[in-house]
Design an enzyme around this catalytic site. Structure first.
Site, PDB file in Angstrom:
ATOM      1  CG  HIS A  29      34.618  24.654  35.758  1.00 15.30           C
ATOM      2  ND1 HIS A  29      34.866  25.213  34.520  1.00 15.30           N
ATOM      3  CD2 HIS A  29      33.776  23.609  35.526  1.00 15.30           C
ATOM      4  CE1 HIS A  29      34.236  24.534  33.590  1.00 15.30           C
ATOM      5  NE2 HIS A  29      33.564  23.559  34.174  1.00 15.30           N
ATOM      6  NE  ARG A  77      45.071  35.412  26.409  1.00 14.23           N
ATOM      7  CZ  ARG A  77      44.841  35.712  25.140  1.00 14.23           C
ATOM      8  NH1 ARG A  77      43.721  36.291  24.778  1.00 14.23           N
ATOM      9  NH2 ARG A  77      45.727  35.424  24.214  1.00 14.23           N
ATOM     10  CG  ASN A  83      39.516  28.338  37.047  1.00 11.35           C
ATOM     11  OD1 ASN A  83      39.180  29.530  36.887  1.00 11.35           O
ATOM     12  ND2 ASN A  83      39.017  27.355  36.317  1.00 11.35           N
ATOM     13  CB  SER A  95      29.949  38.311  39.749  1.00  8.73           C
ATOM     14  OG  SER A  95      30.085  36.972  39.349  1.00  8.73           O
TER      15      SER A  95
HETATM   16  C1  GRF Z   1      31.952  32.118  36.353  1.00 10.03           C
HETATM   17  O1  GRF Z   1      30.799  31.347  36.149  1.00 10.03           O
HETATM   18  C2  GRF Z   1      33.161  31.237  36.471  1.00 10.03           C
HETATM   19  O2  GRF Z   1      32.902  30.013  37.074  1.00 10.03           O
HETATM   20  C3  GRF Z   1      33.522  31.015  35.034  1.00 10.03           C
HETATM   21  O3  GRF Z   1      33.266  32.244  34.398  1.00 10.03           O
HETATM   22  C4  GRF Z   1      32.283  32.959  35.133  1.00 10.03           C
HETATM   23  C5  GRF Z   1      32.898  34.263  35.498  1.00 10.03           C
HETATM   24  O4  GRF Z   1      31.989  35.142  36.097  1.00 10.03           O
HETATM   25  N1  GRF Z   1      34.898  30.575  34.943  1.00 10.03           N
HETATM   26  P1  GRF Z   1      32.492  36.488  36.769  1.00 10.03           P
HETATM   27  O5  GRF Z   1      33.357  37.220  35.747  1.00 10.03           O
HETATM   28  O6  GRF Z   1      33.270  36.116  38.008  1.00 10.03           O
HETATM   29  O7  GRF Z   1      31.238  37.232  37.084  1.00 10.03           O
END
Ligand code: GRF
Length: 207
Positions: free
Chosen positions: A113, A95, A111, A17
């Site tokens: 988070h 990973r 990244n 997403s």
């Molecule tokens: C998100 O909540 C991101 O912050 C975390 O993993 C989730 C990934 O969601 N690292 P998507 O694959 O982008 O929908």
């Protein structure tokens, strides 16, 4: 001021997403970038379908086919280089990156988070937030360094935790902020307005 779009490589493992939010922001003219390639360590990642649907090269690399993390990351680095990637964006990539990869791409890996770092780093950040009992959590976009979710922070947004929140409802509310922040951070980076000063990230004002 650059005149060509910033070339992105997006690393994913699942739903995608955040990848979609980046693609949509680019499409909508809100992020001066181009996703050249999406790389997944999971063959079935929905993110790969999202990439294909957007006409973006989608690559699955199987970690099983590599002796160790460093050689797997070398394979990723080769794909990124082949596509002229300038900024690697981790978007639900599950990973840890090897120190060699982080060194080669220092200051060029982002990244997202789902917590207000440094609180609740690592897996299940929303579950950690609920278990701790915080009243506010949120989303963070940061540079990636050798640690787990420890790199310099670019943008954060707070999200209130409600009395009746479950992991899923909190995650959904945080995700809205992730989708807003990630393309915004990429835009700032693409505009050359993001500068790392020690642990801090300075955002220069628009010219
Ligand atoms: C998100 O909540 C991101 O912050 C975390 O993993 C989730 C990934 O969601 N690292 P998507 O694959 O982008 O929908």
């Amino acid at each position: 001021m650059r005149t060509t779009p910033l070339v992105l490589g997006v690393l994913v493992s699942g739903r995608g997403s955040n990848l979609q939010a980046i693609l949509d922001a680019i499409e909508g003219g809100r992020c001066p970038a181009r996703v050249a390639v999406v790389v997944s360590d999971q063959a079935e990642a929905r993110a790969l379908n999202r990439a294909r649907a957007a006409g973006v090269k989608a690559v699955h690399l199987d970690p099983q086919g590599h002796a160790d993390r460093a050689s797997f990351d070398d394979a990723i680095a080769r794909v990124l280089a082949e596509h002229g990637v300038e900024l690697a964006c981790l978007a639900g990539y599950m990973r840890l990156l090897s120190p060699g990869f982080v060194a080669a791409y220092r200051g060029r890996i982002l990244n997202v988070h789902p917590a207000l770092l440094p609180a609740f780093a690592g897996l299940h950040a929303q579950r950690q937030a609920l278990a701790y009992g915080v009243k506010v959590s949120g989303a963070t976009v940061h540079f990636v360094d050798e640690g787990v979710d420890t790199g310099p922070i670019i943008l954060q947004a707070a999200v209130p935790v409600r009395e009746d929140d479950t992991e899923d409802t909190l995650a959904a509310r945080i995700l809205v902020e992730e989708h807003r922040l990630y393309p915004e951070a990429i835009r700032l980076y693409a505009e050359g307005r993001v500068e790392i000063v020690g642990r801090r990230v300075r955002i220069r004002s628009a010219p």
